[in-house]
Structures are given as structure tokens and as C-alpha cells.
Write a protein that holds these residues in place. Structure first.
Motif, PDB file in Angstrom:
ATOM      1  N   SER A  84      21.224  12.322  56.032  1.00 40.90           N
ATOM      2  CA  SER A  84      21.246  12.332  54.572  1.00 40.90           C
ATOM      3  C   SER A  84      20.897  13.758  54.161  1.00 40.90           C
ATOM      4  O   SER A  84      19.876  14.301  54.586  1.00 40.90           O
ATOM      5  CB  SER A  84      20.206  11.359  54.006  1.00 40.90           C
ATOM      6  OG  SER A  84      20.113  11.526  52.605  1.00 40.90           O
ATOM      7  N   THR A  85      21.762  14.359  53.346  1.00 37.86           N
ATOM      8  CA  THR A  85      21.560  15.758  52.971  1.00 37.86           C
ATOM      9  C   THR A  85      21.270  15.915  51.487  1.00 37.86           C
ATOM     10  O   THR A  85      21.625  16.929  50.886  1.00 37.86           O
ATOM     11  CB  THR A  85      22.793  16.593  53.374  1.00 37.86           C
ATOM     12  OG1 THR A  85      23.956  16.011  52.775  1.00 37.86           O
ATOM     13  CG2 THR A  85      22.952  16.635  54.884  1.00 37.86           C
ATOM     14  N   LYS A  86      20.608  14.926  50.899  1.00 36.61           N
ATOM     15  CA  LYS A  86      20.228  15.038  49.487  1.00 36.61           C
ATOM     16  C   LYS A  86      19.317  16.234  49.276  1.00 36.61           C
ATOM     17  O   LYS A  86      19.363  16.901  48.257  1.00 36.61           O
ATOM     18  CB  LYS A  86      19.525  13.765  49.021  1.00 36.61           C
ATOM     19  CG  LYS A  86      20.466  12.605  48.827  1.00 36.61           C
ATOM     20  CD  LYS A  86      19.733  11.413  48.270  1.00 36.61           C
ATOM     21  CE  LYS A  86      20.695  10.260  48.087  1.00 36.61           C
ATOM     22  NZ  LYS A  86      20.037   9.079  47.544  1.00 36.61           N
ATOM     23  N   LYS A  87      18.475  16.506  50.256  1.00 34.54           N
ATOM     24  CA  LYS A  87      17.605  17.670  50.206  1.00 34.54           C
ATOM     25  C   LYS A  87      18.118  18.674  51.231  1.00 34.54           C
ATOM     26  O   LYS A  87      19.000  18.371  52.023  1.00 34.54           O
ATOM     27  CB  LYS A  87      16.168  17.261  50.511  1.00 34.54           C
ATOM     28  CG  LYS A  87      15.616  16.291  49.482  1.00 34.54           C
ATOM     29  CD  LYS A  87      14.187  15.951  49.744  1.00 34.54           C
ATOM     30  CE  LYS A  87      13.698  14.989  48.661  1.00 34.54           C
ATOM     31  NZ  LYS A  87      12.311  14.640  48.863  1.00 34.54           N
TER      32      LYS A  87
END
Length: 147
Positions: A84-87
């Protein structure tokens, strides 16, 4: 479950400076498992992978599968497919935990090996993967969700 499929002229995987798997013409596949994946997804995608027609026929059309060309598979476990690359720093909370993922990876390899020669990387090891991409052809296969 996610597969990143690359058509290759040759590919190999190395662990601790030793080649643990190598193939000639065929498919190098990065294999990732999500928290909800089971043998059902592995069964479905192993069949889909082996029947995927991405090799040229006599008319230069992608009309032949890895089985049709007597090719080989190099399967590489790759939990980072579920990043997950939300951050800015990836999170891997959607990836299947290592102990379960190892079992599912082994199961997937065995299913594929019922029909074709399979080489594989080592789950949890630091691997160096080399490949000569043919085309290039790269396809993403994922499990199908039912609504």
C-alpha cells in the motif's frame, strides 16, 4: 493473488551467489498473495497462467501459450505486490503473512508443475533475479472478485 507475468527468452534467480532456478524460453512470474487468498485462487490462476496466449504463432500473433511452445516457468515469491503506497513508506498489511504465504506459494508451484517444468525462487530469501524480457511482454493477472 497477483501475478506479474513476463515473457522471457531466459531468466534466473540467485540466492547467496548461487543460482537456485533458471529457465530458457517461457515465463518469469512474480507471485504475490493477499490476506484473503486461498488454494481456490491458486487453482484458478495456475490454469489461467498456463493457458495465457502471449507467444507468437506462425503469423506473429500472440496466439500460443507457454504449454503450446513447450516453455518453462520461473516463479518468484513477491509479497511487495501487495504494498500500500498511500504514504511514502510502503505498508504490507494486505500481504498474506509469511508462514501462510509460503504454503500457498508451494501449493501454486506444485499445481503448475503438474503440467510444465517449474523453477522457483526461495520464499523469504534475498534474491537477485535476471531475465531477458522477450517483446517485451508483461501482463498482470489477478484473482477475480465476485460481487
Amino acid at each position: 493473488m497477483k501475478l506479474v507475468v513476463q515473457r522471457v527468452s531466459k531468466a534466473s534467480v540467485e540466492v547467496e551467489n548461487k543460482i537456485v532456478g533458471e529457465i530458457n524460453k517461457g515465463l518469469m512470474v512474480l507471485v504475490g498473495f493477499g490476506v484473503d487468498d486461498t488454494t481456490m485462487e491458486a487453482d484458478f490462476l495456475s490454469k489461467k497462467l498456463l493457458k495465457l496466449r502471449i507467444f507468437e504463432d506462425d503469423e506473429d500473433r500472440m496466439n500460443r501459450s507457454v504449454l503450446d511452445i513447450d516453455g518453462e516457468l520461473l516463479l518468484i515469491p513477491q509479497f511487495t505486490l501487495y504494498a500500500s503506497t498511500k504514504k511514502n513508506r510502503p505498508s504490507f498489511h494486505r500481504a498474506l503473512p509469511p508462514q501462510e504465504a509460503t504454503k500457498l506459494f508451494d501449493y501454486f508451484c506444485k499445481k503448475c508443475a503438474e503440467e510444465i517444468h517449474v523453477e522457483k525462487g526461495e520464499f523469504g530469501a534475498h534474491m537477485n533475479v535476471s531475465l531477458l524480457n522477450n517483446g517485451p511482454v508483461t501482463i498482470l493477472l489477478e484473482k477475480e472478485y465476485k460481487n
